[in-house]
Design a protein around this motif. Structure first.
Motif, short mmCIF file in Angstrom:
data_model
loop_
_atom_site.label_atom_id
_atom_site.label_comp_id
_atom_site.label_asym_id
_atom_site.label_seq_id
_atom_site.Cartn_x
_atom_site.Cartn_y
_atom_site.Cartn_z
N PRO A 102 9.67 -9.16 -1.36
CA PRO A 102 9.77 -8.11 -0.24
C PRO A 102 10.17 -6.91 -0.59
N ASP A 103 10.81 -6.57 -1.85
CA ASP A 103 11.32 -5.42 -2.18
C ASP A 103 10.47 -4.55 -3.03
N SER A 104 9.16 -5.09 -3.02
CA SER A 104 8.02 -4.45 -3.72
C SER A 104 7.58 -3.17 -2.97
N ASP A 105 7.20 -1.95 -3.60
CA ASP A 105 6.87 -0.73 -2.66
C ASP A 105 5.35 -0.51 -2.85
N LEU A 106 4.74 -0.13 -1.73
CA LEU A 106 3.39 0.22 -1.74
C LEU A 106 3.25 1.59 -1.46
N LEU A 107 2.15 2.18 -2.04
CA LEU A 107 1.66 3.50 -1.47
C LEU A 107 0.10 3.47 -1.61
N PRO A 108 -0.46 3.96 -0.64
CA PRO A 108 -1.96 4.15 -0.39
C PRO A 108 -2.52 5.32 -0.92
N LEU A 109 -3.60 5.17 -1.47
CA LEU A 109 -4.14 6.39 -2.16
C LEU A 109 -5.32 6.82 -1.29
N ALA A 110 -5.99 7.84 -1.38
CA ALA A 110 -7.00 8.38 -0.69
C ALA A 110 -8.29 7.77 -0.95
N ASP A 111 -8.46 7.11 -2.38
CA ASP A 111 -9.77 6.30 -2.53
C ASP A 111 -9.60 4.97 -1.98
N GLY A 112 -8.51 4.57 -1.38
CA GLY A 112 -8.59 3.14 -0.77
C GLY A 112 -7.72 2.24 -1.69
N ARG A 113 -7.40 2.36 -2.85
CA ARG A 113 -6.49 1.73 -3.62
C ARG A 113 -5.24 1.91 -3.17
N VAL A 114 -4.52 0.74 -3.78
CA VAL A 114 -2.89 0.69 -3.11
C VAL A 114 -2.16 0.72 -4.64
N LEU A 115 -1.31 1.31 -4.55
CA LEU A 115 -0.33 1.20 -5.94
C LEU A 115 0.84 0.37 -5.43
N ILE A 116 1.27 -0.45 -6.12
CA ILE A 116 2.35 -1.32 -6.04
C ILE A 116 3.47 -1.04 -7.20
#
Length: 411
Positions: free
Chosen positions: A67-81
């Motif tokens: 649950p402490d993982s961070d997410l960051l969505p990019l404009a191309d639809g991929r999600v950085l974790i």
């Protein structure tokens, strides 16, 4: 589209609970952690927000996420974790592949703590702050968008938190810097500007008084509107100023509520040269729960509305036309958006200074041709707001250009 970032905004919340949601810089996508079928299991979920209706795509892998993982969505639809693995933080991109989830490893950063910064304005790069065992330095990393995996950008003095982008190019980044290594809460916090075009060169950005703690909460690059939190008036207050302006920072009485915490989370974009007319969305937390506020710098009334069911509190974004989108998730509508139209400006003040509207129920939308969502189209506009009195300076030190000191005033 505007989002907010106050503390390391995309780090998990205290107690192991993930942040409610992170929205991409252009408002096209969002991402959050949701619980899986097994107790205590989590997996990422990506929302698409720029279509006719919002919809969610689960991104589970063979192993559940922490649950402490961070997410960051990019404009191309991929999600950085970002995942913590022993003494390092692994980074990867997640994306849907038909019925499954694809994963592209990006590398790792070895440090005690790594916090993703808010999505960069270009929608493709991603940055993070790395912390060691002391408060002497903070390392700024480019974790996506470099040529060879994560790249160290700069070593910044002190403990830096927050993260607010000051321009549309992604060159100027504001951070809240605490100096005095070794001090827990005694070191003063001042907002500074980091120039990524000059290898992370630091410049002062906000100093209301020498002894005050001055944090930057939110900024709109189009208008230059800044939302700050400072104890310069004697205790923590919300204030506003203009980047490059000469007037002092002002602390409106309308944003000072008894027994409730007020936190801005979105500014209406596209209002070039008119920062006072920008609508600001605020999260209000009190004994009765959490609700929504809408306010403009040019007016001295705070509109308060009951939050829609399932609101992912503190998450939302404005359109340039002045429509506030609030992501919501309930058992019946697991992916939805509630809409609210920004109030019109008013010339007259029907209420005394500092008085706020009564908390009203969320208005059910009527049938319309506006874009549909899980919670329907825009609600009716709120009543108009009045104009403010002239601010009174506390210290003469005007803000200048992208860097410099500011003054404070109350109203």
């Amino acid at each position: 589209m505007e989002t907010t970032a106050v503390e390391p905004a995309h780090a998990a919340l205290a107690g192991g609970q993930p942040a409610p949601m992170t929205v991409a810089a252009d408002g096209s996508y969002a991402a959050r952690m949701v619980t899986g079928a097994e107790p205590g299991s989590w997996y990422p979920e990506r929302w698409t927000l720029d279509g006719p209706e919002p919809y969610a795509v689960p991104l589970p892998l063979a192993q559940p996420e922490e649950p402490d993982s961070d997410l960051l969505p990019l404009a191309d639809g991929r999600v950085l974790i970002r995942r913590r693995v022993a003494d390092r933080h692994d980074l990867a991109l997640l994306y849907p592949t038909g019925p499954g989830t694809g994963e592209l490893p990006l590398g790792a950063v070895e440090c005690e703590r790594l916090a993703l910064l808010p999505p960069a304005p270009d929608g493709t790069t991603a940055y993070a702050l790395a912390y060691g065992g002391d408060a002497e330095t903070t390392t700024l990393w480019l974790v996506h968008g470099g040529a060879f995996g994560p790249e160290r950008i700069a070593e910044l003095p002190g403990r830096c938190t927050g993260g607010v982008w000051l321009d549309r190019t992604g060159r100027l980044l504001a951070l809240d810097q605490r100096l005095d290594p070794g001090a827990d809460d005694d070191g003063r916090v001042k907002a500074v500007a980091v120039d990524l075009g000059r290898d992370g060169e630091l410049s002062p950005l906000l100093e209301i008084t020498e002894d005050s703690n001055d944090r930057l909460l939110l900024a709109d690059p189009d208008s230059g509107l800044l939302l700050v939190r400072s104890d310069a008036p004697g205790h923590d207050r919300l204030g506003w100023g203009v980047l490059g302006g000469t007037r002092p920072v002002r602390f409106p009485e309308a944003l000072r509520l008894a027994d409730a915490a007020v936190t801005p989370f979105a500014i209406q974009p596209g209002q070039a040269l008119t920062p006072e007319t920008c609508a600001v969305a605020l999260r209000i937390d009190g004994a009765a729960g959490t609700w929504v506020g809408v306010w403009r710098p040019s007016e001295r009334r705070l509109h308060q509305l009951a939050a829609p069911d399932g609101w992912l509190a503190g998450t939302g974004l404005w359109t340039r036309e002045g429509r506030l989108q609030l992501p919501c998730a309930t058992a019946d509508v697991p992916c939805g958006v509630a809409w609210l139209a920004a109030p019109e400006e008013a010339e007259d003040d029907p209420q005394p200074t500092g008085q706020t509207l009564e908390l009203t129920a969320w208005q059910a939308p009527a049938p319309t041709t506006e874009p549909a969502s899980g919670y329907g189209p825009a609600a009716a506009p709120l009543p108009p707001l009045p104009l403010p009195p002239r601010p009174v300076p506390l210290q003469q030190a005007p803000m200048a250009q992208h860097i410099g000191k500011t003054t404070a005033s109350t109203r």
